[in-house]
Design an enzyme around this catalytic site. Structure first.
Site, PDB file in Angstrom:
ATOM      1  N   PHE A  78       3.227  16.758  -9.802  1.00 34.67           N
ATOM      2  CA  PHE A  78       3.893  17.636  -8.836  1.00 34.67           C
ATOM      3  C   PHE A  78       3.172  17.623  -7.490  1.00 34.67           C
ATOM      4  CE2 PHE A  78       0.550  20.504 -10.042  1.00 34.67           C
ATOM      5  CZ  PHE A  78       0.376  21.352  -8.956  1.00 34.67           C
ATOM      6  N   LYS A  79       1.900  17.218  -7.504  1.00 36.80           N
ATOM      7  CA  LYS A  79       1.114  17.222  -6.273  1.00 36.80           C
ATOM      8  C   LYS A  79       1.591  16.174  -5.276  1.00 36.80           C
ATOM      9  CE  LYS A  79      -2.819  19.270  -8.600  1.00 36.80           C
ATOM     10  NZ  LYS A  79      -4.221  19.163  -9.051  1.00 36.80           N
ATOM     11  N   ASP A  80       2.382  15.212  -5.728  1.00 36.54           N
ATOM     12  CA  ASP A  80       2.959  14.233  -4.797  1.00 36.54           C
ATOM     13  C   ASP A  80       3.784  14.923  -3.711  1.00 36.54           C
ATOM     14  OD1 ASP A  80       1.980  11.867  -5.975  1.00 36.54           O
ATOM     15  OD2 ASP A  80       3.615  11.824  -7.431  1.00 36.54           O
TER      16      ASP A  80
END
Length: 256
Positions: A78-80
């Site tokens: 999700f950090k993308d």
């Protein structure tokens, strides 16, 4: 802090995820910092390699349960989403000021690979990632160690990610050293990352709420499995992907 009226929320409720990120960012990033058309282009660039055309997708399951899928980025983390935007903003300012920085990142796996992906090949940024040997999944380790770019430097170190935090904190506590070498980090309390991650909750709410024509607005229950402070839905920091629910609707984050 900006106050959002019901008309604004109604207008936002039909927006795509990237468009919602743009609207949220303009509340905090004025045209004197980044002109609106440039800001839009930077956010589009951040999301252009996502595998899903919606970037973020809500899957509707049974009994009002929904899952917000935040894993469609290049590294499946999700950090993308937030790191991609943060890196674009960072490079914009560095190019404008003709400056160079070295980013230092300690990782338990997903932060390192997402940070590398966001800045690899950037001429104004070098990134140093400290990888705790034996404490990451094989795919995460490969994501970090197979990027053959001159500005990417990955080091395997002993200890776990929590133990890694101590020497990194010590480095950043040395103000003179940080200034001399133009060091910075891209950790989960970086304001730009928090700003973009707020869009997850708005987007999920608009997808799950039955109507915005009632007063008060219908409640939505958010479930966030977390390893840190991600259970604080109003402050999405180090969280995993989303589970939501308005009374009869639920939304959950799932590890991605």
């Amino acid at each position: 802090l900006p106050q959002l009226g019901i008309e604004t929320l109604r207008q936002w409720s039909s927006l795509s995820y990237p468009s919602l990120v743009k609207e949220l960012c303009t509340l905090f990033i004025g045209p004197e910092l980044i002109p609106r058309d440039v800001l839009n282009d930077l956010i589009d660039q951040a999301f252009h390699r996502f595998r899903h055309r919606e970037v973020v997708h809500l899957s509707r399951l049974r009994n009002g349960l929904n899952v917000l899928e935040l894993w469609h980025g290049v590294t499946y983390a999700f950090k993308d989403l937030a790191l991609g935007c943060t890196a674009q903003f960072l490079q914009y300012f560095l190019e404008k000021k003709e400056k160079h920085v070295t980013v230092v990142v300690g990782t338990s796996g997903d932060t390192g690979s997402a940070a590398i992906e966001s800045v690899q090949g950037a001429k104004n940024v070098d990134i140093i990632v400290l990888l705790p040997q034996g404490h990451c999944t094989k795919i995460q380790e490969l994501q970090m160690t197979t990027v053959l770019r001159e500005n990417v430097h990955v080091f395997g170190v002993e200890g776990n990610s929590d133990e890694l935090d101590e020497p990194i904190k010590a480095v950043f506590a040395d103000v003179a050293f940080v200034k001399k070498h133009n060091l910075m980090s891209l950790n989960s309390i970086n304001w730009s990352r928090v700003l973009v991650q707020m869009a997850h909750h708005f987007f999920a709410y608009f997808q799950c709420a039955p109507s915005l024509d009632t007063h008060p607005l219908p409640p939505v229950e958010v479930v966030v499995p977390t390893g840190a402070a991600g259970n604080l839905a109003a402050f999405p920091g180090a969280v995993w992907p989303l589970l939501l629910q308005p009374s009869s609707q639920k939304l959950s984050w799932l590890p991605g």
